[in-house]
Design a protein around this motif. Structure first.
Motif, PDB file in Angstrom:
ATOM      1  N   LEU A 183       0.877  -1.169   0.000  1.00 21.44           N
ATOM      2  CA  LEU A 183       0.000   0.000   0.000  1.00 21.44           C
ATOM      3  C   LEU A 183       0.914   1.219   0.000  1.00 21.44           C
ATOM      4  O   LEU A 183       1.677   1.414   0.929  1.00 21.44           O
ATOM      5  N   ILE A 235      -8.512   2.991   2.217  1.00 18.50           N
ATOM      6  CA  ILE A 235      -7.743   1.852   2.728  1.00 18.50           C
ATOM      7  C   ILE A 235      -8.654   0.638   2.927  1.00 18.50           C
ATOM      8  O   ILE A 235      -8.332  -0.465   2.476  1.00 18.50           O
ATOM      9  N   TYR A 286      -1.637   3.250  10.817  1.00 19.78           N
ATOM     10  CA  TYR A 286      -1.936   2.032  10.069  1.00 19.78           C
ATOM     11  C   TYR A 286      -2.324   0.856  10.962  1.00 19.78           C
ATOM     12  O   TYR A 286      -2.956  -0.091  10.498  1.00 19.78           O
TER      13      TYR A 286
END
Length: 176
Positions: free
Chosen positions: A80, A99, A123
């Protein structure tokens, strides 16, 4: 996230808007160049955009191919990077929506691991953890190198292997 924002796969007509978004969002053009290089090299696996009702691109995320091996076997994996949201649209849940949508789609497509280089506190909310990535040899190994297992966690913590990003990452930050 605003009800007027839609997350969808990027299309050809979005290229200029995506490039402009990455150039505006980051202090240096490196991320925009990374996306361009990943596209040119054919290493983009999934590119999503967040758009207003009028089609204006206000956010984008890229997922690129990785070469990942566990015990000598290839494991379907992606990286990512990057994710960007226009300044006027931040703190509205757009990055989170990009996301989440990306991870859900990648899981449906059989991807087993998704890696990211980023802030652990941010994250971590999406299941990324340094301990999942710590068993993988990578030039990016460290506290900011994280992974999240997809497919119900087929890859347990502590596995050993190798994780190589697409070649464009090695060129990131090099002067042109």
């Amino acid at each position: 996230m605003s009800e007027t924002i839609t997350v969808r796969p990027a299309r050809g007509e979005d290229v200029a808007a995506i490039d402009g978004l990455f150039l505006r969002t980051f202090p240096e053009p490196a991320e925009a160049h990374l996306v361009r290089d990943l596209c040119i090299d054919g290493d983009i696996v999934l590119m999503l955009v967040a758009t207003e009702d009028d089609g204006t691109v206000v956010g984008s995320i890229a997922f690129s191919r990785m070469a990942v091996e566990v015990n000598g076997k290839s494991v379907p994996s992606v990286a990512l990077a990057p994710v960007a949201v226009d300044r006027d649209y931040r703190k509205q849940g757009i990055a989170e929506a990009l996301i989440q949508a990306g991870l859900e789609r990648l899981e449906q497509e059989g991807v087993v691991l998704c890696f990211v280089l980023g802030e652990p506190d941010y994250y971590g909310r999406f299941g990324f953890a340094a301990d999942v990535a710590s068993g993988f040899e990578s030039p990016y190994a460290g506290d900011y190198f994280m992974a999240t297992p997809l497919q119900g966690g087929l890859i347990p913590c502590g596995v050993r292997g190798r994780a190589d990003h697409a070649p464009a990452f090695a060129r990131l930050g090099q002067s042109e």
